[in-house]
Design a protein around this motif. Structure first.
Motif, PDB file in Angstrom:
ATOM      1  N   PHE A 182       0.839  -1.216   0.000  1.00  0.00           N
ATOM      2  CA  PHE A 182       0.000   0.000   0.000  1.00  0.00           C
ATOM      3  C   PHE A 182       0.865   1.254   0.000  1.00  0.00           C
ATOM      4  N   LYS A 183       1.932   1.224   0.772  1.00  0.00           N
ATOM      5  CA  LYS A 183       2.834   2.374   0.863  1.00  0.00           C
ATOM      6  C   LYS A 183       3.406   2.730  -0.509  1.00  0.00           C
ATOM      7  N   ARG A 184       3.820   1.704  -1.270  1.00  0.00           N
ATOM      8  CA  ARG A 184       4.402   1.938  -2.589  1.00  0.00           C
ATOM      9  C   ARG A 184       3.335   2.400  -3.579  1.00  0.00           C
ATOM     10  N   VAL A 185       2.163   1.794  -3.528  1.00  0.00           N
ATOM     11  CA  VAL A 185       1.071   2.199  -4.428  1.00  0.00           C
ATOM     12  C   VAL A 185       0.671   3.651  -4.162  1.00  0.00           C
ATOM     13  N   ASN A 186       0.593   3.993  -2.887  1.00  0.00           N
ATOM     14  CA  ASN A 186       0.234   5.366  -2.509  1.00  0.00           C
ATOM     15  C   ASN A 186       1.259   6.360  -3.049  1.00  0.00           C
ATOM     16  N   TRP A 187       2.541   6.020  -2.907  1.00  0.00           N
ATOM     17  CA  TRP A 187       3.618   6.879  -3.418  1.00  0.00           C
ATOM     18  C   TRP A 187       3.533   7.009  -4.939  1.00  0.00           C
ATOM     19  N   ASP A 188       3.397   5.877  -5.613  1.00  0.00           N
ATOM     20  CA  ASP A 188       3.317   5.891  -7.083  1.00  0.00           C
ATOM     21  C   ASP A 188       2.105   6.688  -7.561  1.00  0.00           C
ATOM     22  N   PHE A 189       0.979   6.475  -6.901  1.00  0.00           N
ATOM     23  CA  PHE A 189      -0.254   7.180  -7.288  1.00  0.00           C
ATOM     24  C   PHE A 189      -0.075   8.689  -7.159  1.00  0.00           C
ATOM     25  N   HIS A 190       0.518   9.113  -6.054  1.00  0.00           N
ATOM     26  CA  HIS A 190       0.740  10.540  -5.795  1.00  0.00           C
ATOM     27  C   HIS A 190       1.675  11.164  -6.828  1.00  0.00           C
ATOM     28  N   SER A 191       2.785  10.499  -7.092  1.00  0.00           N
ATOM     29  CA  SER A 191       3.811  11.082  -7.974  1.00  0.00           C
ATOM     30  C   SER A 191       3.523  10.862  -9.458  1.00  0.00           C
ATOM     31  N   THR A 192       3.079   9.660  -9.822  1.00  0.00           N
ATOM     32  CA  THR A 192       2.868   9.348 -11.237  1.00  0.00           C
ATOM     33  C   THR A 192       1.707  10.128 -11.822  1.00  0.00           C
ATOM     34  N   PHE A 193       0.555  10.068 -11.156  1.00  0.00           N
ATOM     35  CA  PHE A 193      -0.595  10.811 -11.674  1.00  0.00           C
ATOM     36  C   PHE A 193      -0.423  12.315 -11.474  1.00  0.00           C
ATOM     37  N   GLY A 194       0.408  12.694 -10.498  1.00  0.00           N
ATOM     38  CA  GLY A 194       0.770  14.102 -10.363  1.00  0.00           C
ATOM     39  C   GLY A 194       1.489  14.595 -11.602  1.00  0.00           C
ATOM     40  N   PHE A 195       2.353  13.724 -12.160  1.00  0.00           N
ATOM     41  CA  PHE A 195       3.052  14.085 -13.396  1.00  0.00           C
ATOM     42  C   PHE A 195       2.088  14.189 -14.572  1.00  0.00           C
ATOM     43  N   TYR A 196       1.183  13.199 -14.700  1.00  0.00           N
ATOM     44  CA  TYR A 196       0.252  13.195 -15.837  1.00  0.00           C
ATOM     45  C   TYR A 196      -0.716  14.372 -15.818  1.00  0.00           C
ATOM     46  N   THR A 197      -1.069  14.845 -14.637  1.00  0.00           N
ATOM     47  CA  THR A 197      -2.030  15.954 -14.527  1.00  0.00           C
ATOM     48  C   THR A 197      -1.357  17.304 -14.333  1.00  0.00           C
ATOM     49  N   PHE A 198      -0.030  17.306 -14.314  1.00  0.00           N
ATOM     50  CA  PHE A 198       0.732  18.518 -13.975  1.00  0.00           C
ATOM     51  C   PHE A 198       0.303  19.738 -14.784  1.00  0.00           C
ATOM     52  N   ILE A 199       0.323  19.633 -16.099  1.00  0.00           N
ATOM     53  CA  ILE A 199       0.066  20.798 -16.943  1.00  0.00           C
ATOM     54  C   ILE A 199      -1.362  21.290 -16.791  1.00  0.00           C
ATOM     55  N   PHE A 200      -2.318  20.371 -16.614  1.00  0.00           N
ATOM     56  CA  PHE A 200      -3.727  20.758 -16.481  1.00  0.00           C
ATOM     57  C   PHE A 200      -3.988  21.430 -15.137  1.00  0.00           C
ATOM     58  N   LEU A 201      -3.412  20.861 -14.070  1.00  0.00           N
ATOM     59  CA  LEU A 201      -3.566  21.469 -12.745  1.00  0.00           C
ATOM     60  C   LEU A 201      -2.878  22.825 -12.680  1.00  0.00           C
ATOM     61  N   LEU A 202      -1.734  22.958 -13.351  1.00  0.00           N
ATOM     62  CA  LEU A 202      -1.018  24.233 -13.361  1.00  0.00           C
ATOM     63  C   LEU A 202      -1.856  25.309 -14.052  1.00  0.00           C
ATOM     64  N   ILE A 203      -2.486  24.961 -15.156  1.00  0.00           N
ATOM     65  CA  ILE A 203      -3.338  25.915 -15.879  1.00  0.00           C
ATOM     66  C   ILE A 203      -4.526  26.327 -15.018  1.00  0.00           C
ATOM     67  N   ILE A 204      -5.168  25.358 -14.371  1.00  0.00           N
ATOM     68  CA  ILE A 204      -6.318  25.665 -13.505  1.00  0.00           C
ATOM     69  C   ILE A 204      -5.893  26.557 -12.342  1.00  0.00           C
ATOM     70  N   ALA A 205      -4.742  26.259 -11.744  1.00  0.00           N
ATOM     71  CA  ALA A 205      -4.253  27.050 -10.603  1.00  0.00           C
ATOM     72  C   ALA A 205      -3.895  28.475 -11.024  1.00  0.00           C
ATOM     73  N   LEU A 206      -3.189  28.614 -12.140  1.00  0.00           N
ATOM     74  CA  LEU A 206      -2.770  29.946 -12.592  1.00  0.00           C
ATOM     75  C   LEU A 206      -3.970  30.805 -12.987  1.00  0.00           C
ATOM     76  N   THR A 207      -4.946  30.225 -13.677  1.00  0.00           N
ATOM     77  CA  THR A 207      -6.136  31.004 -14.037  1.00  0.00           C
ATOM     78  C   THR A 207      -6.929  31.374 -12.791  1.00  0.00           C
ATOM     79  N   GLY A 208      -6.907  30.510 -11.771  1.00  0.00           N
ATOM     80  CA  GLY A 208      -7.605  30.814 -10.522  1.00  0.00           C
ATOM     81  C   GLY A 208      -7.028  32.010  -9.793  1.00  0.00           C
ATOM     82  N   LEU A 209      -5.741  32.257  -9.975  1.00  0.00           N
ATOM     83  CA  LEU A 209      -5.092  33.401  -9.318  1.00  0.00           C
ATOM     84  C   LEU A 209      -5.648  34.742  -9.790  1.00  0.00           C
ATOM     85  N   THR A 210      -6.284  34.757 -10.962  1.00  0.00           N
ATOM     86  CA  THR A 210      -6.855  35.994 -11.516  1.00  0.00           C
ATOM     87  C   THR A 210      -7.900  36.580 -10.582  1.00  0.00           C
TER      88      THR A 210
END
Length: 371
Positions: A182-210
């Motif tokens: 579970f510890k390894r799956v949790n780590w992989d889930f956090h980091s791997t999907f964080g990478f895949y969603t990085f650009i989309f989350l960054l766009i949402i966060a930056l537009t939210g700052l407006t």
């Protein structure tokens, strides 16, 4: 040196994540709901948004507002929205003598009020208030804005921490080892999907700052226009005293003028000034555009109904056009359901980040305690 820097970034990533985790969880959760706000609300309350029968002719806007003001003791009309869709009801927002805003759904063919709700107690108004202000007004806006800035740093620092030392380890970083502990799956889930969603989350966060920081909006205008100066969204009313006694078709005339000046298919929104100084603003959204929220504007004298200023969308500066794109980009509505679904899924993943991050930290603490 690089190893030491990465360790420092890791510490900042950890402690800033723990400090802002609950806020980010709340903002992401409410944001995921707001992605499909219109669809959810129309599904739950179809009678509020759609007429039962499409008639051959419509009542004038003034007939509808007059009936509401008389029946519900509304002292001031704030906003009127007339939709291009013949099945849609007319939306009218007004304030009573106590200053409370009420939203009315009106059948434009009969003038009958189909539903009414206090604006502040509407479910999605509360969700939006939590999303932007945490129900704490200006203080909440500072908290959510600061948390959004932290989240931008978390995304960038997370990418730095995710980046493998050697290119041969890249494949390992791109997959989740589901059969591991579970510890390894949790780590992989956090980091791997964080990478895949990085650009989309960054766009949402930056537009939210407006919506949180004026300096960020000014920076956006400076990048687009080369200057932070822009036309005021308000235009002062030239007439200071009301010379008219008969206003039986006042709103209807403004609506017809706007519809004639901008002949494309679109929804028309009449905004009355909140003060005694400024004029009426009418926006017509161009539904013939593939991207939503693209509207032209006309300012009218609130006493005489004469045109003061016409601002076609084509005349807007690059900064103004960019600002018009911020909302559809932030909510995922920019290209309809495909981008809405993408924004919804990405927001759902963002909800998990504070949780999986906390579990990673607790796991490390437990390991240190056992050593």
């Amino acid at each position: 040196m690089k190893k030491k820097l990465k360790k420092q970034i890791g510490q900042l990533h950890l402690w800033l994540g723990l400090a802002s985790g609950l806020i980010l969880f709340t903002v992401a959760l409410t944001g995921s709901l707001l992605v499909f706000e219109k669809e959810i609300d129309q599904f739950i309350n179809p009678e509020f948004y759609n007429v039962s029968n499409v008639g051959s002719s419509k009542k004038t806007i003034d007939d509808c507002t007059a009936a509401i003001q008389k029946q519900y003791a509304i002292e001031k009309i704030n906003r009127i929205v007339v939709y291009n869709d013949p099945k849609r009801t007319m939306t009218i927002i007004g304030k009573n003598s106590e200053g409370d805003s009420q939203i009315f759904s009106v059948d434009p063919y009969t003038g009958k009020v189909l539903g009414t709700i206090a604006q502040e107690s509407r479910f999605f108004s509360i969700v939006l208030n939590i999303h932007r202000h945490l129900l704490l007004h200006d203080v909440g806006e500072i908290i959510t804005g600061s948390s959004c800035l932290i989240f931008v740093f978390m995304l960038i620092s997370g990418l730095v921490l995710w980046w493998p030392k050697k290119i041969k380890n890249l494949k390992q970083r791109l997959t989740v080892k589901w059969k591991a502990s579970f510890k390894r799956v949790n780590w992989d889930f956090h980091s791997t999907f964080g990478f895949y969603t990085f650009i989309f989350l960054l766009i949402i966060a930056l537009t939210g700052l407006t919506w949180s920081f004026k300096w960020f909006e000014n920076g956006m205008y400076f990048i687009a226009n080369g200057t932070t100066e822009r036309p005021s969204p308000k235009v002062e009313n030239p007439t200071k005293v009301d010379p008219l006694t008969d206003k039986t078709a006042f709103y209807q005339t403004l609506y017809q003028k706007t519809d004639s000046i901008f002949p494309y298919q679109g929804n028309i929104q009449i905004r009355m000034p909140a003060d005694t100084i400024n004029s009426i603003l009418i926006l017509k959204e161009n539904l013939e555009f593939s991207i939503p929220n693209q509207s032209s504007a006309i300012y009218f004298d609130k006493y005489t109904g004469k045109e003061i200023e016409i601002r076609p969308y084509e005349s807007f500066s690059k900064g103004d056009k960019l600002k018009r794109l911020i909302y559809p980009i932030h909510t995922g509505s920019i290209y309809g359901y495909p981008t809405k679904i993408l924004a919804f899924v990405v927001c759902l993943f963002a909800i998990t980040l504070p949780v999986t991050g906390l579990l990673i930290w607790l796991g490390k603490r437990k390991k240190k305690a056992s050593n």
